[in-house]
Design a protein around this motif. Structure first.
Motif, PDB file in Angstrom:
ATOM      1  N   MET A   3      -3.553   6.954  33.467  1.00  0.00           N
ATOM      2  CA  MET A   3      -4.676   7.786  33.979  1.00  0.00           C
ATOM      3  C   MET A   3      -5.877   7.521  32.926  1.00  0.00           C
ATOM      4  O   MET A   3      -7.112   7.243  33.359  1.00  0.00           O
ATOM      5  CB  MET A   3      -4.405   9.090  34.020  1.00  0.00           C
ATOM      6  N   ARG A   4      -5.567   7.430  31.633  1.00  0.00           N
ATOM      7  CA  ARG A   4      -6.656   7.346  30.848  1.00  0.00           C
ATOM      8  C   ARG A   4      -7.225   5.995  30.708  1.00  0.00           C
ATOM      9  O   ARG A   4      -8.642   5.931  30.476  1.00  0.00           O
ATOM     10  CB  ARG A   4      -6.096   7.753  29.333  1.00  0.00           C
ATOM     11  N   LYS A   5      -6.298   4.902  30.793  1.00  0.00           N
ATOM     12  CA  LYS A   5      -6.889   3.786  30.866  1.00  0.00           C
ATOM     13  C   LYS A   5      -7.801   3.486  32.021  1.00  0.00           C
ATOM     14  O   LYS A   5      -8.879   2.590  32.061  1.00  0.00           O
ATOM     15  CB  LYS A   5      -5.716   2.656  30.970  1.00  0.00           C
ATOM     16  N   THR A   6      -7.291   4.036  33.299  1.00  0.00           N
ATOM     17  CA  THR A   6      -8.219   4.021  34.493  1.00  0.00           C
ATOM     18  C   THR A   6      -9.473   4.515  34.444  1.00  0.00           C
ATOM     19  O   THR A   6     -10.433   3.922  34.614  1.00  0.00           O
ATOM     20  CB  THR A   6      -7.301   4.531  35.391  1.00  0.00           C
ATOM     21  N   LEU A   7      -9.518   5.563  33.501  1.00  0.00           N
ATOM     22  CA  LEU A   7     -11.033   6.424  33.501  1.00  0.00           C
ATOM     23  C   LEU A   7     -11.676   5.618  32.554  1.00  0.00           C
ATOM     24  O   LEU A   7     -12.857   5.395  32.795  1.00  0.00           O
ATOM     25  CB  LEU A   7     -10.697   7.752  33.100  1.00  0.00           C
ATOM     26  N   LEU A   8     -11.298   5.195  31.358  1.00  0.00           N
ATOM     27  CA  LEU A   8     -12.245   4.358  30.654  1.00  0.00           C
ATOM     28  C   LEU A   8     -12.448   2.781  31.240  1.00  0.00           C
ATOM     29  O   LEU A   8     -13.510   2.443  30.768  1.00  0.00           O
ATOM     30  CB  LEU A   8     -11.241   4.097  29.205  1.00  0.00           C
ATOM     31  N   THR A   9     -11.693   2.580  31.829  1.00  0.00           N
ATOM     32  CA  THR A   9     -12.071   0.914  32.650  1.00  0.00           C
ATOM     33  C   THR A   9     -13.194   1.231  33.408  1.00  0.00           C
ATOM     34  O   THR A   9     -14.274   0.717  33.665  1.00  0.00           O
ATOM     35  CB  THR A   9     -10.815   0.625  33.098  1.00  0.00           C
ATOM     36  N   ALA A  10     -13.067   2.618  34.283  1.00  0.00           N
ATOM     37  CA  ALA A  10     -14.054   2.995  35.220  1.00  0.00           C
ATOM     38  C   ALA A  10     -15.460   3.297  34.438  1.00  0.00           C
ATOM     39  O   ALA A  10     -16.553   2.849  34.976  1.00  0.00           O
ATOM     40  CB  ALA A  10     -13.774   4.273  36.008  1.00  0.00           C
ATOM     41  N   LEU A  11     -15.372   3.988  33.357  1.00  0.00           N
ATOM     42  CA  LEU A  11     -16.459   4.288  32.749  1.00  0.00           C
ATOM     43  C   LEU A  11     -17.141   3.076  32.218  1.00  0.00           C
ATOM     44  O   LEU A  11     -18.420   2.913  31.974  1.00  0.00           O
ATOM     45  CB  LEU A  11     -16.247   5.290  31.641  1.00  0.00           C
ATOM     46  N   ASN A  12     -16.415   2.089  31.305  1.00  0.00           N
ATOM     47  CA  ASN A  12     -16.798   0.919  31.037  1.00  0.00           C
ATOM     48  C   ASN A  12     -17.763   0.127  32.102  1.00  0.00           C
ATOM     49  O   ASN A  12     -18.556  -0.430  31.776  1.00  0.00           O
ATOM     50  CB  ASN A  12     -16.031   0.107  30.414  1.00  0.00           C
ATOM     51  N   THR A  13     -17.098   0.117  33.246  1.00  0.00           N
ATOM     52  CA  THR A  13     -17.692  -0.690  34.255  1.00  0.00           C
ATOM     53  C   THR A  13     -18.774  -0.083  34.937  1.00  0.00           C
ATOM     54  O   THR A  13     -19.910  -0.857  35.026  1.00  0.00           O
ATOM     55  CB  THR A  13     -16.461  -0.830  35.596  1.00  0.00           C
ATOM     56  N   LEU A  14     -18.931   1.145  34.754  1.00  0.00           N
ATOM     57  CA  LEU A  14     -20.291   1.953  35.177  1.00  0.00           C
ATOM     58  C   LEU A  14     -21.388   1.609  34.235  1.00  0.00           C
ATOM     59  O   LEU A  14     -22.471   1.282  34.578  1.00  0.00           O
ATOM     60  CB  LEU A  14     -19.908   3.327  35.461  1.00  0.00           C
ATOM     61  N   MET A  15     -20.924   1.472  32.891  1.00  0.00           N
ATOM     62  CA  MET A  15     -22.029   1.229  31.875  1.00  0.00           C
ATOM     63  C   MET A  15     -22.522  -0.050  32.023  1.00  0.00           C
ATOM     64  O   MET A  15     -23.456  -0.539  31.808  1.00  0.00           O
ATOM     65  CB  MET A  15     -21.468   1.640  30.500  1.00  0.00           C
ATOM     66  N   MET A  16     -21.533  -0.992  32.281  1.00  0.00           N
ATOM     67  CA  MET A  16     -21.929  -2.310  32.351  1.00  0.00           C
ATOM     68  C   MET A  16     -22.824  -2.497  33.577  1.00  0.00           C
ATOM     69  O   MET A  16     -23.858  -3.317  33.545  1.00  0.00           O
ATOM     70  CB  MET A  16     -20.916  -3.326  32.248  1.00  0.00           C
ATOM     71  N   LEU A  17     -22.486  -1.977  34.836  1.00  0.00           N
ATOM     72  CA  LEU A  17     -23.245  -2.113  35.850  1.00  0.00           C
ATOM     73  C   LEU A  17     -24.771  -1.536  35.599  1.00  0.00           C
ATOM     74  O   LEU A  17     -25.873  -1.878  36.187  1.00  0.00           O
ATOM     75  CB  LEU A  17     -22.533  -1.567  37.046  1.00  0.00           C
ATOM     76  N   SER A  18     -24.990  -0.335  34.833  1.00  0.00           N
ATOM     77  CA  SER A  18     -26.052   0.460  34.670  1.00  0.00           C
ATOM     78  C   SER A  18     -26.953  -0.359  33.782  1.00  0.00           C
ATOM     79  O   SER A  18     -28.193  -0.405  34.040  1.00  0.00           O
ATOM     80  CB  SER A  18     -26.026   1.681  34.173  1.00  0.00           C
ATOM     81  N   PHE A  19     -26.611  -1.235  32.912  1.00  0.00           N
ATOM     82  CA  PHE A  19     -27.198  -2.034  32.156  1.00  0.00           C
ATOM     83  C   PHE A  19     -27.470  -3.272  32.570  1.00  0.00           C
ATOM     84  O   PHE A  19     -28.210  -4.111  31.957  1.00  0.00           O
ATOM     85  CB  PHE A  19     -26.813  -2.203  30.802  1.00  0.00           C
ATOM     86  N   ALA A  20     -26.947  -3.992  33.784  1.00  0.00           N
ATOM     87  CA  ALA A  20     -26.943  -5.210  34.369  1.00  0.00           C
ATOM     88  C   ALA A  20     -28.569  -5.368  34.879  1.00  0.00           C
ATOM     89  O   ALA A  20     -29.186  -6.421  34.748  1.00  0.00           O
ATOM     90  CB  ALA A  20     -25.981  -5.321  35.223  1.00  0.00           C
ATOM     91  N   THR A  21     -29.023  -4.102  35.229  1.00  0.00           N
ATOM     92  CA  THR A  21     -30.202  -4.263  35.915  1.00  0.00           C
ATOM     93  C   THR A  21     -31.478  -4.588  34.522  1.00  0.00           C
ATOM     94  O   THR A  21     -32.413  -5.242  34.805  1.00  0.00           O
ATOM     95  CB  THR A  21     -30.984  -2.955  36.396  1.00  0.00           C
ATOM     96  N   VAL A  22     -31.125  -4.162  33.378  1.00  0.00           N
ATOM     97  CA  VAL A  22     -32.110  -4.196  32.253  1.00  0.00           C
ATOM     98  C   VAL A  22     -31.945  -5.888  31.799  1.00  0.00           C
ATOM     99  O   VAL A  22     -33.010  -6.304  31.717  1.00  0.00           O
ATOM    100  CB  VAL A  22     -31.626  -3.275  31.211  1.00  0.00           C
ATOM    101  N   ALA A  23     -30.744  -6.365  31.981  1.00  0.00           N
ATOM    102  CA  ALA A  23     -30.522  -7.701  31.483  1.00  0.00           C
ATOM    103  C   ALA A  23     -31.080  -8.735  32.473  1.00  0.00           C
ATOM    104  O   ALA A  23     -31.716  -9.677  32.032  1.00  0.00           O
ATOM    105  CB  ALA A  23     -29.068  -8.118  31.574  1.00  0.00           C
ATOM    106  N   PHE A  24     -31.329  -8.281  33.991  1.00  0.00           N
ATOM    107  CA  PHE A  24     -31.735  -9.371  34.991  1.00  0.00           C
ATOM    108  C   PHE A  24     -33.074  -8.977  35.196  1.00  0.00           C
ATOM    109  O   PHE A  24     -33.405  -9.458  36.387  1.00  0.00           O
ATOM    110  CB  PHE A  24     -30.774  -9.394  36.005  1.00  0.00           C
ATOM    111  N   ALA A  25     -33.869  -8.244  34.538  1.00  0.00           N
ATOM    112  CA  ALA A  25     -35.250  -7.553  34.904  1.00  0.00           C
ATOM    113  C   ALA A  25     -36.220  -8.714  34.800  1.00  0.00           C
ATOM    114  O   ALA A  25     -36.294  -9.679  34.064  1.00  0.00           O
ATOM    115  CB  ALA A  25     -35.605  -6.453  34.126  1.00  0.00           C
ATOM    116  N   ALA A  26     -37.150  -8.720  36.026  1.00  0.00           N
ATOM    117  CA  ALA A  26     -38.157  -9.632  35.962  1.00  0.00           C
ATOM    118  C   ALA A  26     -39.354  -9.164  34.978  1.00  0.00           C
ATOM    119  O   ALA A  26     -39.274  -7.976  34.534  1.00  0.00           O
ATOM    120  CB  ALA A  26     -38.671  -9.579  37.360  1.00  0.00           C
ATOM    121  N   GLU A  27     -40.172  -9.976  34.663  1.00  0.00           N
ATOM    122  CA  GLU A  27     -41.295  -9.606  33.747  1.00  0.00           C
ATOM    123  C   GLU A  27     -42.081  -8.779  34.052  1.00  0.00           C
ATOM    124  O   GLU A  27     -42.570  -7.879  33.131  1.00  0.00           O
ATOM    125  CB  GLU A  27     -42.200 -10.957  33.354  1.00  0.00           C
ATOM    126  N   GLY A  28     -42.436  -8.437  35.387  1.00  0.00           N
ATOM    127  CA  GLY A  28     -43.407  -7.345  35.872  1.00  0.00           C
ATOM    128  C   GLY A  28     -42.768  -6.085  35.992  1.00  0.00           C
ATOM    129  O   GLY A  28     -43.442  -5.199  36.301  1.00  0.00           O
TER     130      GLY A  28
END
Length: 106
Positions: free
Chosen positions: A1-26
């Motif tokens: 259960m704990r590994k599943t929760l940590l994996t889900a939280l890590n995935t959520l964090m990576m997805l939330s910062f992916a928009t920052v990584a691929f943002a356009a200049e404007g």
């Protein structure tokens, strides 16, 4: 259960910062506002979570104390209300700092 929760939280964090990584200049994220918005959202979220855990533990302890010694319920209630006010003020301070970070131009 704990590994599943940590994996889900890590995935959520990576997805939330992916928009920052691929943002356009404007985009708003390239100007830094998006990072500030994410930081303030995480900050108030952590503050609210910590304060709610603290308040829950305080109420739990007060209820146990009153159950063990009903005669001391007045003093326990006064201490509980004072402690809850201090805990809530910490969350309000975190909200104030987050709002300052969010709305002050750099």
């Amino acid at each position: 259960m704990r590994k599943t929760l940590l994996t889900a939280l890590n995935t959520l964090m990576m997805l939330s910062f992916a928009t920052v990584a691929f943002a356009a200049e404007g985009d708003a994220f390239s100007t830094g506002f998006g990072l500030i918005a994410i930081g303030t959202a995480l900050g108030i979220g952590l503050a609210a979570a910590g304060c709610s855990i603290g308040q829950g533990l305080a109420v739990k302890s007060a209820c146990e104390g009153i159950a063990r010694n009903p005669e001391a319920s007045g003093k326990i209630s006064q201490s509980l209300i004072l402690g809850l006010a201090f805990i809530e003020s910490l969350c309000i301070y975190a909200l104030l700092i987050d709002l300052i970070l969010l709305f002050v131009k750099m």
